[in-house]
Design a protein around this motif. Structure first.
Motif, PDB file in Angstrom:
ATOM      1  N   TYR A 156      -1.043   1.144  -8.970  1.00 12.47           N
ATOM      2  CA  TYR A 156      -1.731   1.454  -7.718  1.00 12.47           C
ATOM      3  C   TYR A 156      -1.936   2.958  -7.675  1.00 12.47           C
ATOM      4  O   TYR A 156      -1.081   3.719  -8.126  1.00 12.47           O
ATOM      5  CB  TYR A 156      -0.895   1.004  -6.514  1.00 12.47           C
ATOM      6  CG  TYR A 156      -0.847  -0.490  -6.418  1.00 12.47           C
ATOM      7  CD1 TYR A 156      -1.718  -1.175  -5.584  1.00 12.47           C
ATOM      8  CD2 TYR A 156       0.020  -1.222  -7.207  1.00 12.47           C
ATOM      9  CE1 TYR A 156      -1.711  -2.549  -5.538  1.00 12.47           C
ATOM     10  CE2 TYR A 156       0.043  -2.600  -7.169  1.00 12.47           C
ATOM     11  CZ  TYR A 156      -0.829  -3.260  -6.331  1.00 12.47           C
ATOM     12  OH  TYR A 156      -0.830  -4.620  -6.296  1.00 12.47           O
ATOM     13  N   LYS A 158       0.847  -1.195   0.000  1.00 12.99           N
ATOM     14  CA  LYS A 158       0.000   0.000   0.000  1.00 12.99           C
ATOM     15  C   LYS A 158       0.881   1.242   0.000  1.00 12.99           C
ATOM     16  O   LYS A 158       2.075   1.189   0.322  1.00 12.99           O
ATOM     17  CB  LYS A 158      -0.958   0.020   1.185  1.00 12.99           C
ATOM     18  CG  LYS A 158      -0.321   0.213   2.538  1.00 12.99           C
ATOM     19  CD  LYS A 158      -1.393   0.276   3.624  1.00 12.99           C
ATOM     20  CE  LYS A 158      -0.796   0.345   5.018  1.00 12.99           C
ATOM     21  NZ  LYS A 158      -1.845   0.505   6.035  1.00 12.99           N
ATOM     22  N   ASP A 188      -3.644   5.913   4.887  1.00  8.45           N
ATOM     23  CA  ASP A 188      -3.577   5.145   3.644  1.00  8.45           C
ATOM     24  C   ASP A 188      -3.918   6.036   2.461  1.00  8.45           C
ATOM     25  O   ASP A 188      -4.912   6.753   2.485  1.00  8.45           O
ATOM     26  CB  ASP A 188      -4.568   3.983   3.666  1.00  8.45           C
ATOM     27  CG  ASP A 188      -4.214   2.914   4.683  1.00  8.45           C
ATOM     28  OD1 ASP A 188      -3.104   2.963   5.245  1.00  8.45           O
ATOM     29  OD2 ASP A 188      -5.051   2.018   4.912  1.00  8.45           O
ATOM     30  N   SER A 211      -3.512   4.404  -0.753  1.00 12.98           N
ATOM     31  CA  SER A 211      -4.140   3.279  -1.451  1.00 12.98           C
ATOM     32  C   SER A 211      -4.343   2.183  -0.415  1.00 12.98           C
ATOM     33  O   SER A 211      -3.540   2.040   0.498  1.00 12.98           O
ATOM     34  CB  SER A 211      -3.258   2.773  -2.597  1.00 12.98           C
ATOM     35  OG  SER A 211      -2.098   2.129  -2.098  1.00 12.98           O
TER      36      SER A 211
END
Length: 177
Positions: A137, A106, A123, A125
């Protein structure tokens, strides 16, 4: 292919990786997003070794390789303090892969406001399955409005010791509607 569709917006984000497809100015805040000149613009979060990898980049002749990672949260980091506009929204797009199949990865922001004693993390992603081949991503973040002592975006997720490969890393402002 089950994990690829779950990253959201993959088809649209793919076009964003081509330089100046819209014939407009390149708004990427990342210097050398394709790692053609090296990895000197990147740092690390945690115990990580950064390498300039010529074997198997997504595009161009090189990519970044983060190896000898000491923890799942350790990874390559790009500083954005002094570059982002407070309160503005940004889109992050990156081509990522690992050395082995079925790992998780991530993109995360790391923020430390002046006067605070510990960083906060968000976050960009979601934690998603990554494979040993390139996948796109992407995600958005809003730049903090506090006075920044530190602000960066970094890549994390696979177990300690698993290499992360990065190419075509972009951080671009999203125009307000």
């Amino acid at each position: 292919t089950g994990g690829v569709g779950g990253t959201g917006g993959v088809g649209g984000a793919g076009g964003a990786l081509e330089p100046n497809m819209d014939a407009g100015p390149d708004t990427n805040l990342v210097i050398d997003p394709g790692f053609e000149a090296g990895v000197s613009n990147w740092g690390t979060f945690g115990s990580v070794l950064l390498g300039w990898q010529a074997q198997g980049p997504y595009a161009g002749s090189h990519c970044l390789r983060a190896s000898s990672r000491g923890d799942s949260w350790a990874g390559p980091l790009y500083l954005l303090k002094g570059v982002v506009t407070p309160g503005a929204t940004y889109r992050v797009t990156a081509c990522l892969r690992t050395a082995h199949v079925d790992q998780s990865v991530k993109i995360t922001t790391k923020t430390l406001c002046t006067g605070e004693t510990s960083s906060t993390f968000a976050d960009v992603s979601p934690l998603s399955l990554v494979q040993n081949y390139w996948q796109v991503y992407s995600g958005n973040f809003i730049a903090p409005t506090c006075e920044l002592q530190d602000f960066a975006v970094y890549i994390e997720g696979p177990p300690a010791g698993e290499d992360i490969y990065v190419d075509e890393f972009r951080v671009e402002p999203i125009a307000a509607l």
